[in-house]
Design a protein around this motif. Structure first.
Motif, PDB file in Angstrom:
ATOM      1  N   VAL A  49       0.890  -0.983   0.009  1.00 30.57           N
ATOM      2  CA  VAL A  49       0.172  -0.104  -0.027  1.00 30.57           C
ATOM      3  C   VAL A  49       0.691   1.041  -0.165  1.00 30.57           C
ATOM      4  O   VAL A  49       0.843   2.210  -0.910  1.00 30.57           O
ATOM      5  CB  VAL A  49      -1.063   0.094   1.119  1.00 30.57           C
ATOM      6  CG1 VAL A  49      -1.724   1.202   1.435  1.00 30.57           C
ATOM      7  CG2 VAL A  49      -1.912  -1.187   1.048  1.00 30.57           C
ATOM      8  N   ALA A  50       1.930   1.147   0.829  1.00 30.33           N
ATOM      9  CA  ALA A  50       2.821   2.454   0.753  1.00 30.33           C
ATOM     10  C   ALA A  50       3.568   2.610  -0.557  1.00 30.33           C
ATOM     11  O   ALA A  50       3.663   3.747  -0.721  1.00 30.33           O
ATOM     12  CB  ALA A  50       3.845   2.305   2.071  1.00 30.33           C
ATOM     13  N   SER A  51       3.620   1.786  -1.065  1.00 32.51           N
ATOM     14  CA  SER A  51       4.585   1.903  -2.326  1.00 32.51           C
ATOM     15  C   SER A  51       3.838   2.242  -3.436  1.00 32.51           C
ATOM     16  O   SER A  51       4.264   3.306  -4.190  1.00 32.51           O
ATOM     17  CB  SER A  51       5.320   0.377  -2.682  1.00 32.51           C
ATOM     18  OG  SER A  51       4.212  -0.508  -2.827  1.00 32.51           O
ATOM     19  N   ARG A  52       2.369   1.819  -3.257  1.00 33.39           N
ATOM     20  CA  ARG A  52       1.614   2.114  -4.370  1.00 33.39           C
ATOM     21  C   ARG A  52       1.069   3.947  -4.234  1.00 33.39           C
ATOM     22  O   ARG A  52       0.811   4.596  -5.192  1.00 33.39           O
ATOM     23  CB  ARG A  52       0.442   1.450  -4.518  1.00 33.39           C
ATOM     24  CG  ARG A  52      -0.556   1.543  -5.755  1.00 33.39           C
ATOM     25  CD  ARG A  52       0.312   1.623  -7.031  1.00 33.39           C
ATOM     26  NE  ARG A  52       1.343   0.662  -7.290  1.00 33.39           N
ATOM     27  CZ  ARG A  52       1.152  -0.594  -7.671  1.00 33.39           C
ATOM     28  NH1 ARG A  52      -0.123  -0.921  -8.123  1.00 33.39           N
ATOM     29  NH2 ARG A  52       2.028  -1.370  -7.738  1.00 33.39           N
ATOM     30  N   ILE A  53       1.220   4.295  -2.778  1.00 36.15           N
ATOM     31  CA  ILE A  53       0.597   5.634  -2.420  1.00 36.15           C
ATOM     32  C   ILE A  53       1.807   6.573  -3.007  1.00 36.15           C
ATOM     33  O   ILE A  53       1.450   7.566  -3.537  1.00 36.15           O
ATOM     34  CB  ILE A  53       0.499   5.598  -1.036  1.00 36.15           C
ATOM     35  CG1 ILE A  53      -1.027   5.112  -0.542  1.00 36.15           C
ATOM     36  CG2 ILE A  53       0.369   7.354  -0.769  1.00 36.15           C
ATOM     37  CD1 ILE A  53      -1.269   5.109   0.677  1.00 36.15           C
ATOM     38  N   ALA A  54       2.987   6.011  -2.791  1.00 30.87           N
ATOM     39  CA  ALA A  54       4.169   6.804  -3.290  1.00 30.87           C
ATOM     40  C   ALA A  54       4.245   6.818  -4.759  1.00 30.87           C
ATOM     41  O   ALA A  54       4.479   8.055  -5.233  1.00 30.87           O
ATOM     42  CB  ALA A  54       5.382   6.270  -2.755  1.00 30.87           C
TER      43      ALA A  54
END
Length: 373
Positions: free
Chosen positions: A175-180
């Motif tokens: 999730v964090a990588s796709r938000i970034a």
């Protein structure tokens, strides 16, 4: 229950199709087809939000599966957009491309020998789901291991660590990588629902949605595909029939999921006092819906332990559940099974077993050593 499940189903049938177990704090186990279907359809009195696994496995509530209305309706809408009846046909070219690539790779390594289980059926559904979701491909092997530890065998990882903790780490990182870094894939779309004024998914719901596709969309389909391929490779008559009448492959897929129900059970919790024939289920008591037992109920299916392409009421099986929680991904699952078989038949004149099939449970032929000619 792995290899002993069929005998237990018969024991429950002998006492009326529903019986009490003291294991894991106590629950009712149901194998009668009509009872299982009626309970699954009654989401007002039998709820899923208290958990559908006995015992719980420590993972976030599974998207849609472990929610009740009205929140369940929101979840189902989101999953239907990804893998439902309208979406599944658009994914056929993608599924077929993965199937052809996997067969090419297997044949390049083994000549005319292919493991139709580990190297084909189980990789196909995993590859399709990772591709659809937009998940990092380098996580495939680890996610497979975590899914088996959490949802199949309920065991720690080989190093003794908690698979639920590791899965949460993976979900948080995804999730964090796709938000970034935004991408136009399903993972990006599901994360965007965090800020949707109508849907507004929480972090727990987003994690549950990813698990629903990564696990629910993978392992059950892989098992069903492997079961049909194992039968195909060991039954020349069936193989000849499906070559001559390819339209029966879809029928064979339905009969396979009935006979080898990949997801053998889920639970519900009674919200109110309910009378089920001679049994009184009290509020708070859990009910295990043994779909695999219901699919072999002789009161509903003639010759239930036989594989038949001419079975009456063939689509009345409960392999995909029933009611509001019936599997959203059913169209994609049956498409994957059909395509997997079509591609094997398309490049062969005969498929036969090289060695015995290695079954790791009554619904999982993990190794299917086959020879193509």
């Amino acid at each position: 229950m792995r290899f002993t499940d069929f005998a237990r189903y018969e024991q429950i049938r002998e006492v009326g199709g529903i019986a009490w177990s003291d294991e894991h704090g106590g629950f009712w186990a149901v194998v009668d087809h009509d009872l299982v279907r009626a309970i699954a359809a009654d989401d007002r009195r039998f709820v899923s939000s208290m958990g559908v696994r006995i015992p719980p496995n420590g993972t976030p509530p599974t998207f849609a599966l472990e929610y009740d209305r009205p929140r369940h309706t929101v979840h189902r809408r989101i999953l239907t957009e990804a893998v439902g009846p309208r979406a599944a046909p658009t994914l056929e070219a993608r599924v077929r491309g993965h199937a052809r690539r996997l067969l090419d790779e297997a044949l390049a390594c083994g000549g005319n020998r292919v493991d139709l289980g580990e190297d084909y059926a189980f990789r196909l559904s995993l590859d399709v789901m990772f591709d659809l979701i937009g998940a990092p491909p380098e996580l495939k092997e680890e996610v497979e291991q975590l899914a088996e530890a959490l949802f199949l065998y309920r065991t720690p990882l080989p190093d003794g660590s908690d698979p639920a903790h590791r899965l949460r780490q993976i979900l948080e990182d995804m999730v964090a990588s796709r938000i970034a870094v935004r991408r136009d894939d399903w993972l990006g779309q599901i994360i965007a629902y965090r800020n949707d004024t109508e849907l507004s998914l929480t972090e727990t719901e987003i994690h549950g949605a990813i698990v629903a596709l990564l696990v629910g969309g993978h392992h059950s389909t892989a098992r069903a595909t492997a079961c049909l391929l194992a039968r195909l490779a060991s039954d020349p008559t069936l193989q000849a029939r499906l070559r001559a009448e390819p339209e029966l492959i879809a029928v064979a897929a339905e009969e396979t999921v009935r006979l080898h129900t990949p997801l053998r059970w889920f639970a519900r919790t009674a919200r109110a006092k309910v009378q089920l024939r001679d049994v009184t289920v009290r509020p708070g008591e859990r009910v295990m819906l043994l779909y695999a037992g219901a699919n072999r109920d002789p009161a509903y299916f003639d010759t239930p332990d036989q594989f038949r392409l001419d079975r009456p009421k063939a689509n009345d099986h409960l392999a995909f559940g029933w009611g509001i929680h019936r599997c959203v991904g059913m169209p994609l699952a049956t498409l994957e099974i059909r395509v997997a078989v079509e591609e094997v038949l398309a490049r062969t004149s005969c498929v036969c077993l090289e060695e015995e099939v290695a079954w790791t449970s009554s619904t999982e032929p993990r190794q299917i050593p086959a020879r193509f000619s």
